[in-house]
Design a protein around this motif. Structure first.
Motif, PDB file in Angstrom:
ATOM      1  N   UNK A 134       0.836  -1.198   0.000  1.00  0.00           N
ATOM      2  CA  UNK A 134       0.000   0.000   0.000  1.00  0.00           C
ATOM      3  C   UNK A 134       0.874   1.253   0.000  1.00  0.00           C
ATOM      4  N   UNK A 135       0.223   2.381  -0.094  1.00  0.00           N
ATOM      5  CA  UNK A 135       0.909   3.654   0.005  1.00  0.00           C
ATOM      6  C   UNK A 135       1.043   4.060   1.468  1.00  0.00           C
ATOM      7  N   UNK A 136       1.784   5.131   1.707  1.00  0.00           N
ATOM      8  CA  UNK A 136       1.885   5.710   3.037  1.00  0.00           C
ATOM      9  C   UNK A 136       0.470   5.929   3.576  1.00  0.00           C
ATOM     10  N   UNK A 137       0.148   5.491   4.811  1.00  0.00           N
ATOM     11  CA  UNK A 137       1.026   5.050   5.905  1.00  0.00           C
ATOM     12  C   UNK A 137       1.121   3.539   6.089  1.00  0.00           C
ATOM     13  N   UNK A 138       0.928   2.724   5.064  1.00  0.00           N
ATOM     14  CA  UNK A 138       1.219   1.279   5.103  1.00  0.00           C
ATOM     15  C   UNK A 138       0.356   0.516   6.116  1.00  0.00           C
ATOM     16  N   UNK A 139      -0.907   0.852   6.188  1.00  0.00           N
ATOM     17  CA  UNK A 139      -1.769   0.205   7.186  1.00  0.00           C
ATOM     18  C   UNK A 139      -2.058  -1.255   6.865  1.00  0.00           C
ATOM     19  N   UNK A 140      -1.732  -1.710   5.660  1.00  0.00           N
ATOM     20  CA  UNK A 140      -1.953  -3.128   5.372  1.00  0.00           C
ATOM     21  C   UNK A 140      -1.020  -4.028   6.174  1.00  0.00           C
ATOM     22  N   UNK A 141      -0.004  -3.463   6.834  1.00  0.00           N
ATOM     23  CA  UNK A 141       0.919  -4.255   7.655  1.00  0.00           C
ATOM     24  C   UNK A 141       0.424  -4.444   9.088  1.00  0.00           C
ATOM     25  N   UNK A 142      -0.708  -3.859   9.437  1.00  0.00           N
ATOM     26  CA  UNK A 142      -1.153  -3.865  10.833  1.00  0.00           C
ATOM     27  C   UNK A 142      -1.392  -5.277  11.359  1.00  0.00           C
ATOM     28  N   UNK A 143      -2.053  -6.143  10.585  1.00  0.00           N
ATOM     29  CA  UNK A 143      -2.347  -7.485  11.066  1.00  0.00           C
ATOM     30  C   UNK A 143      -1.060  -8.252  11.373  1.00  0.00           C
ATOM     31  N   UNK A 144      -0.078  -8.143  10.471  1.00  0.00           N
ATOM     32  CA  UNK A 144       1.192  -8.836  10.687  1.00  0.00           C
ATOM     33  C   UNK A 144       1.897  -8.294  11.920  1.00  0.00           C
ATOM     34  N   UNK A 145       1.999  -6.966  12.020  1.00  0.00           N
ATOM     35  CA  UNK A 145       2.702  -6.369  13.153  1.00  0.00           C
ATOM     36  C   UNK A 145       2.065  -6.782  14.475  1.00  0.00           C
ATOM     37  N   UNK A 146       0.752  -6.742  14.552  1.00  0.00           N
ATOM     38  CA  UNK A 146       0.083  -7.087  15.809  1.00  0.00           C
ATOM     39  C   UNK A 146       0.235  -8.576  16.120  1.00  0.00           C
ATOM     40  N   UNK A 147       0.249  -9.429  15.113  1.00  0.00           N
ATOM     41  CA  UNK A 147       0.451 -10.856  15.360  1.00  0.00           C
ATOM     42  C   UNK A 147       1.848 -11.121  15.902  1.00  0.00           C
ATOM     43  N   UNK A 148       2.844 -10.460  15.356  1.00  0.00           N
ATOM     44  CA  UNK A 148       4.222 -10.625  15.834  1.00  0.00           C
ATOM     45  C   UNK A 148       4.358 -10.125  17.266  1.00  0.00           C
ATOM     46  N   UNK A 149       3.745  -8.987  17.562  1.00  0.00           N
ATOM     47  CA  UNK A 149       3.804  -8.437  18.916  1.00  0.00           C
ATOM     48  C   UNK A 149       3.116  -9.371  19.902  1.00  0.00           C
ATOM     49  N   UNK A 150       1.980  -9.913  19.515  1.00  0.00           N
ATOM     50  CA  UNK A 150       1.250 -10.829  20.405  1.00  0.00           C
ATOM     51  C   UNK A 150       2.042 -12.107  20.660  1.00  0.00           C
ATOM     52  N   UNK A 151       2.823 -12.546  19.666  1.00  0.00           N
ATOM     53  CA  UNK A 151       3.591 -13.778  19.803  1.00  0.00           C
ATOM     54  C   UNK A 151       4.773 -13.633  20.749  1.00  0.00           C
ATOM     55  N   UNK A 152       5.315 -12.419  20.864  1.00  0.00           N
ATOM     56  CA  UNK A 152       6.526 -12.223  21.679  1.00  0.00           C
ATOM     57  C   UNK A 152       6.528 -10.830  22.300  1.00  0.00           C
ATOM     58  N   UNK A 153       5.562 -10.518  23.157  1.00  0.00           N
ATOM     59  CA  UNK A 153       5.462  -9.142  23.666  1.00  0.00           C
ATOM     60  C   UNK A 153       6.686  -8.662  24.441  1.00  0.00           C
ATOM     61  N   UNK A 154       7.459  -9.590  25.014  1.00  0.00           N
ATOM     62  CA  UNK A 154       8.662  -9.212  25.749  1.00  0.00           C
ATOM     63  C   UNK A 154       9.925  -9.316  24.906  1.00  0.00           C
ATOM     64  N   UNK A 155       9.754  -9.679  23.617  1.00  0.00           N
ATOM     65  CA  UNK A 155      10.919  -9.837  22.736  1.00  0.00           C
ATOM     66  C   UNK A 155      10.661  -9.175  21.388  1.00  0.00           C
ATOM     67  N   UNK A 156      10.066  -8.004  21.436  1.00  0.00           N
ATOM     68  CA  UNK A 156       9.824  -7.231  20.225  1.00  0.00           C
ATOM     69  C   UNK A 156      10.323  -5.816  20.458  1.00  0.00           C
ATOM     70  N   UNK A 157      10.965  -5.244  19.427  1.00  0.00           N
ATOM     71  CA  UNK A 157      11.463  -3.872  19.484  1.00  0.00           C
ATOM     72  C   UNK A 157      11.064  -3.177  18.184  1.00  0.00           C
ATOM     73  N   UNK A 158      11.211  -1.858  18.181  1.00  0.00           N
ATOM     74  CA  UNK A 158      10.814  -1.050  17.020  1.00  0.00           C
ATOM     75  C   UNK A 158      12.022  -0.280  16.494  1.00  0.00           C
ATOM     76  N   UNK A 159      12.059  -0.091  15.172  1.00  0.00           N
ATOM     77  CA  UNK A 159      13.096   0.742  14.570  1.00  0.00           C
ATOM     78  C   UNK A 159      12.557   1.499  13.380  1.00  0.00           C
TER      79      UNK A 159
END
Length: 293
Positions: A222-247
């Motif tokens: 998608x174009x900016x702001x790339x909201x189609x990545x939300x499902x993936x990002x939230x699934x990754x965060x849910x899988x490892x909430x204490x082992x996820x960082x942002x950059x």
């Protein structure tokens, strides 16, 4: 100084020069866990075997972006175009007096003394970039892992796990923690049932692997702001909430679609993570453990 190899390594654009503040203030102590510095090329030359030629992206410019976003600390990641010459990365870390850490690239033949010096200078991991020329070959993973294990470092992987799900098994058998950057390059259109996505989520659920929810623009269709990545990002965060960082992935090298403003990327992260305590965990607490701030 002009780079004679530019003809075989095409130039890529630089970052948006006018970063805008995000809509929501970041918590004190926030860490940008993925960024790079480039140049000047006459001091820090690029390897001939590379996939792109970036413009200079100075520490001063990066610090201005960090201040605008509200980051207090950062992690500089050695880019593929610099090979195993970590001087640009480590010089940037040294200039910040303890506020920065590094992820470097080293040959398995590096001496123990050199590794200890990198550790004392703030290095905390070794990156395997499997998507760009100039990175370490996958065949070196086990040897590098054995060398860095006594230091408590991690291995960081940049790889497209939709295309290479078998890499997850390589990560699983390492004797050190692994960090998967840019969300494993998972594509939203392939969904969470894709073999690569399933393998990555299973690995995260086992309790030793980490993930960087960075590079959304590299995964998005998608174009900016790339909201189609939300499902993936939230699934990754849910899988490892204490082992996820942002950059942020500043200065967004080798990217040829419309360049995001870093304020767009921070705002998207805040949308992914509406809970203030969880945002603090990802931005402050998790990085402090992984990089030993």
């Amino acid at each position: 100084m002009a780079d004679p190899s530019t003809a075989t390594a095409p130039a890529c654009p630089g970052p948006d020069p006018d970063p805008r503040p995000p809509a929501m203030r970041l918590p004190a102590g926030s860490v940008d866990c993925h960024s790079h510095v480039f140049g000047p090329v006459d001091r820090y030359p690029y390897v001939a075997n590379r996939g792109y030629t970036p413009p200079d992206a100075s520490l001063a410019d990066y610090r201005r972006m960090l201040a605008t976003m509200g980051f207090d600390r950062a992690v500089i990641v050695q880019p593929s175009v610099l090979g195993t010459d970590n001087r640009a990365t480590m010089d940037a870390v040294a200039a910040m007096g303890g506020a920065f850490r590094a992820v470097v690239v080293v040959d398995p033949s590096i001496s123990d003394a050199e590794l200890r010096a990198l550790d004392a200078g703030g290095a905390r991991g070794v990156r395997f970039n499997l998507n760009n020329p100039g990175g370490l070959p996958l065949e070196a993973v086990e040897a590098v892992a054995r060398r860095i294990a006594p230091l408590g470092w991690h291995l960081q992987f940049f790889a497209d796990l939709n295309l290479r799900p078998e890499l997850v098994e390589v990560m699983r058998r390492q004797p050190v923690p692994v960090v998967i950057d840019h969300m494993g390059h998972l594509r939203p259109e392939r969904g969470l049932d894709d073999p690569g996505a399933r393998a990555m989520l299973a690995l995260l659920g086992e309790g030793t692997a980490w993930v960087k929810v960075s590079g959304a623009y590299r995964c998005s269709s998608a174009d900016i702001p790339y909201r189609d990545t939300t499902e993936i990002a939230r699934a990754l965060i849910a899988a490892a909430p204490d082992r996820v960082v942002f950059g942020t992935d500043w200065p967004h090298p080798d990217y040829r679609r419309p360049m995001p403003n870093d304020g767009d990327l921070v705002d998207l992260f805040n949308e992914w993570v509406p809970d203030a305590e969880q945002r603090r965990r990802i931005l402050v607490d998790n990085p402090a453990r992984l990089y030993r701030f």
